[in-house]
Design a protein around this motif. Structure first.
Motif, short mmCIF file in Angstrom:
data_model
loop_
_atom_site.label_atom_id
_atom_site.label_comp_id
_atom_site.label_asym_id
_atom_site.label_seq_id
_atom_site.Cartn_x
_atom_site.Cartn_y
_atom_site.Cartn_z
N ASP A 196 -36.08 63.11 36.97
CA ASP A 196 -37.05 63.70 37.90
C ASP A 196 -37.64 65.00 37.39
O ASP A 196 -38.73 65.40 37.83
CB ASP A 196 -36.38 63.96 39.25
CG ASP A 196 -36.06 62.68 40.00
OD1 ASP A 196 -36.61 61.62 39.64
OD2 ASP A 196 -35.23 62.73 40.94
N THR A 197 -36.96 65.68 36.50
CA THR A 197 -37.40 67.00 36.06
C THR A 197 -37.83 67.07 34.61
O THR A 197 -38.24 68.12 34.14
CB THR A 197 -36.29 68.03 36.30
OG1 THR A 197 -35.09 67.59 35.66
CG2 THR A 197 -36.03 68.22 37.78
N ASN A 198 -37.73 65.97 33.88
CA ASN A 198 -38.18 65.95 32.49
C ASN A 198 -38.96 64.66 32.25
O ASN A 198 -38.37 63.59 32.10
CB ASN A 198 -36.98 66.01 31.53
CG ASN A 198 -37.41 66.06 30.06
OD1 ASN A 198 -38.57 65.85 29.72
ND2 ASN A 198 -36.45 66.34 29.19
N PRO A 199 -40.30 64.74 32.20
CA PRO A 199 -41.10 63.53 32.02
C PRO A 199 -40.90 62.85 30.68
O PRO A 199 -41.32 61.70 30.50
CB PRO A 199 -42.54 64.04 32.18
CG PRO A 199 -42.47 65.50 31.88
CD PRO A 199 -41.12 65.95 32.35
N ASN A 200 -40.27 63.52 29.72
CA ASN A 200 -39.99 62.88 28.43
C ASN A 200 -38.81 61.92 28.50
O ASN A 200 -38.61 61.11 27.60
CB ASN A 200 -39.72 63.94 27.37
CG ASN A 200 -40.96 64.74 27.01
OD1 ASN A 200 -42.08 64.24 27.11
ND2 ASN A 200 -40.78 66.00 26.61
N LEU A 201 -38.02 62.04 29.55
CA LEU A 201 -36.91 61.11 29.75
C LEU A 201 -37.39 59.89 30.51
O LEU A 201 -38.07 60.01 31.53
CB LEU A 201 -35.78 61.78 30.54
CG LEU A 201 -34.92 62.80 29.80
CD1 LEU A 201 -34.10 63.62 30.79
CD2 LEU A 201 -34.00 62.11 28.79
N LYS A 202 -37.06 58.73 30.02
CA LYS A 202 -37.40 57.47 30.69
C LYS A 202 -36.11 56.78 31.08
O LYS A 202 -35.20 56.62 30.26
CB LYS A 202 -38.23 56.56 29.77
CG LYS A 202 -39.49 57.23 29.21
CD LYS A 202 -40.44 57.68 30.31
CE LYS A 202 -41.69 58.36 29.72
NZ LYS A 202 -42.56 58.91 30.78
N GLN A 203 -36.04 56.36 32.33
CA GLN A 203 -34.81 55.73 32.80
C GLN A 203 -34.50 54.48 32.00
O GLN A 203 -35.39 53.71 31.63
CB GLN A 203 -34.91 55.40 34.28
CG GLN A 203 -33.62 54.91 34.91
CD GLN A 203 -32.47 55.89 34.71
OE1 GLN A 203 -31.75 55.81 33.70
NE2 GLN A 203 -32.32 56.81 35.66
N ASN A 204 -33.23 54.28 31.69
CA ASN A 204 -32.80 53.11 30.93
C ASN A 204 -33.03 51.82 31.72
O ASN A 204 -32.98 51.81 32.96
CB ASN A 204 -31.32 53.23 30.55
CG ASN A 204 -31.09 54.29 29.50
OD1 ASN A 204 -31.90 54.48 28.60
ND2 ASN A 204 -29.97 55.01 29.61
N ALA A 205 -33.26 50.75 31.01
CA ALA A 205 -33.49 49.44 31.63
C ALA A 205 -32.31 49.06 32.51
O ALA A 205 -31.15 49.34 32.18
CB ALA A 205 -33.70 48.38 30.56
N GLY A 206 -32.60 48.45 33.65
CA GLY A 206 -31.55 48.01 34.55
C GLY A 206 -31.21 49.00 35.64
O GLY A 206 -30.44 48.70 36.55
N TYR A 207 -31.78 50.21 35.56
CA TYR A 207 -31.50 51.23 36.56
C TYR A 207 -32.77 51.69 37.28
O TYR A 207 -32.79 52.64 37.98
CB TYR A 207 -30.82 52.43 35.91
CG TYR A 207 -29.51 52.07 35.23
CD1 TYR A 207 -28.36 51.86 35.98
CD2 TYR A 207 -29.44 51.93 33.85
CE1 TYR A 207 -27.16 51.54 35.35
CE2 TYR A 207 -28.23 51.59 33.22
CZ TYR A 207 -27.10 51.40 33.98
OH TYR A 207 -25.92 51.07 33.36
#
Length: 515
Positions: free
Chosen positions: A504-515
């Motif tokens: 939520d606070t770092n747009p460079n992080l993308k949630q891992n598949a399946g979550y």
């Protein structure tokens, strides 16, 4: 000292330094913005702060829990109102965690704080190559765990603006970053002053670990299938041979548990790197390793928590010393045995112990994850306390060195690399290495060294040391059903989710598949 606010995976990442837990309950607070404290000059003295970040590795929660509880060798059953902890242990065993899971979040903070603190030392002015080499090893160690658990790694330059959004390395690029750090460490470190400091052999052992898992971290699809290149396997073999050449060797027959005793700092010939604990200073106190499973009425009185799975226990031969037994001054003083505790338990004076309700304290193989009685489940004592002749134990400062890298793991990595297509210039075979280990430990001679045999041997040798999840994923067995998890789980479970507050606070992080 001054206060430095940094951003790593969240807007302000916490320096989560966990003290060893002295009870069964977790702190359920969900941390948000936190601060990292470091010396203002980034001097070489800060290296001690980076080492201290390793202390959390000896906790029974967080990194250790994420690497062990989802596997075929550990579970944390709820016993009435004990060990419920809002389902944190059950969710790990059943592969039903999510991006809000407390230990998923806390481990992320703890490991990334280690990366950041090491980077502060590496980037400081006037740092010698020796200090930079140790810090590079430590940064690689922390980032290796991040990559292994989460599949991507945030990174912040301490010299950058605190308002800048942290860079995020994907799993492949982070792996390359780790290798470069370790190559620098290997080139600039020699023999360490003691096993509590990084040296050349520690860098080589971790390089072997990274190359062995490189196919996992470079795979196009999370969870496999994996293709292991001969070139990578030859790298593993080369690094393993260098560690052997440095003088490490197996403890002799009958000496397996010397690796984990209160005198293991001197008795073990296998410890490559760990956290040294003394009677006056135990920063990575090992007492949780026995207290997390031992019963309230054993000596010392403990937390009556985690168990192994019966199928895992039954994978040992009776002659295999790694299954455990009596140990000098331990069993005779307080009745405790090493290894797997099953059946009637005894206390000081060889007195048969009882449960709190008066029934005999007989540990049984059967266990239910959601509801167990206080005597159900086989317990595991890998590290163990030092009792006094009267049977009492003062384990506030347990003196066992907490092991992070061990030589038998190096031998098994070499055997696996040969099995996967590598060639040893010294002419050893996978089967020869396997049987060297097995005969030393009192087990029968193996007739094959295929994938299933090597995976099983890694379990028997390294159980409860924090490597089982990593091994099961590499052998594509992590998602298989086990006791109390009857169905195969999805391959997306081979990495944990990025904590939701970090996404939520770092747009460079993308949630891992399946979550």
């Amino acid at each position: 000292m001054k206060k430095i606010t940094v951003k790593i995976g969240t807007t302000c990442l916490a320096a989560l330094v966990l003290a060893s837990m002295s009870c069964t309950k977790l702190n359920e607070k969900v941390y948000g913005s936190k601060e990292v404290r470091a010396a203002s000059n980034g001097s070489t003295g800060d290296l001690g702060g980076v080492y201290s970040q390793l202390n959390g590795q000896s906790n029974q929660a967080n990194t250790y829990a994420l690497q062990e509880h989802p596997t075929d060798e550990m579970m944390g059953p709820t016993r009435g109102t004990d060990w419920g902890d809002f389902g944190t242990w059950r969710k790990l065993h059943t592969h039903t965690w999510d991006a809000f899971h407390n230990q998923v979040s806390d481990t992320w903070d703890e490991l990334n704080t280690g990366v950041y603190r090491a980077t502060q030392v590496i980037n400081a002015a006037g740092v010698t190559n020796q200090v930079k080499g140790e810090a590079s090893f430590l940064r690689a160690y922390f980032m290796f765990e991040v990559v292994d658990l989460y599949g991507q790694a945030p990174f912040r330059d301490p010299a950058g603006s605190v308002d800048a959004i942290p860079t995020v390395y994907n799993r492949s690029d982070a792996t390359d970053f780790i290798i470069k750090d370790l190559e620098f460490a290997e080139a600039n470190l020699g023999a360490p002053v003691d096993i509590g400091h990084a040296g050349k052999a520690a860098a080589e052992a971790l390089l072997a670990k990274v190359y062995l898992n490189k196919a996992v971290y470079k795979a196009a699809t999370v969870g496999g299938p994996f293709t292991f290149s001969a070139a990578d396997m030859n790298k593993v073999i080369g690094y393993c041979n260098s560690v052997t050449a440095a003088g490490f060797h197996l403890n002799g027959p009958g000496k397996y548990f010397d690796n984990f005793s209160w005198d293991n700092t001197t008795l073990s010939t296998e410890i490559i790197f760990g956290r040294i604990n003394t009677a006056t200073n135990a920063p990575a106190n090992t007492h949780n390793r026995w207290r997390m499973g031992m019963h309230y009425n054993q000596s010392p009185s403990s937390w009556n928590g985690f168990t192994t799975l019966a199928d895992f226990y039954h994978s040992f031969e009776a002659s295999d010393e790694r299954i455990g037994g009596t140990y000098p001054k331990l069993t005779e003083y307080n009745g405790l045995r090493t290894g797997f505790l099953i059946g009637q338990q005894y206390g000081p004076g060889n007195v048969a112990l009882k449960q709190r309700g008066g029934q005999p304290l007989i540990f049984t193989p059967d266990v239910n994850l959601n509801y167990s009685t206080e005597a159900q489940g086989i317990r595991v004592i890998k590290y163990f306390p030092q009792p006094k002749p009267d049977g009492s134990v003062n384990d506030d400062n347990a003196t066992n060195t907490y092991i992070l890298l061990r030589y038998s793991d190096v031998l098994l990595m070499k055997a696996e690399a040969i099995m996967r297509g590598g060639t040893d210039p010294n002419g050893q075979t996978a089967l020869g290495i396997l049987n060297l280990l097995r005969t030393t430990r009192g087990a029968s001679v193996a007739t094959t060294a295929d994938a299933a045999t090597i995976l099983a041997e890694r379990g028997r040798e390294l159980y409860y040391e924090g490597w089982r999840r990593n091994d099961l994923i590499r052998f594509e067995k992590f998602n298989d059903p086990v006791d109390q998890r009857p169905n195969k789980t999805d391959k997306t479970r081979t990495v944990y989710p990025i904590p939701q507050r970090a996404v939520d606070t770092n747009p460079n992080l993308k949630q891992n598949a399946g979550y």
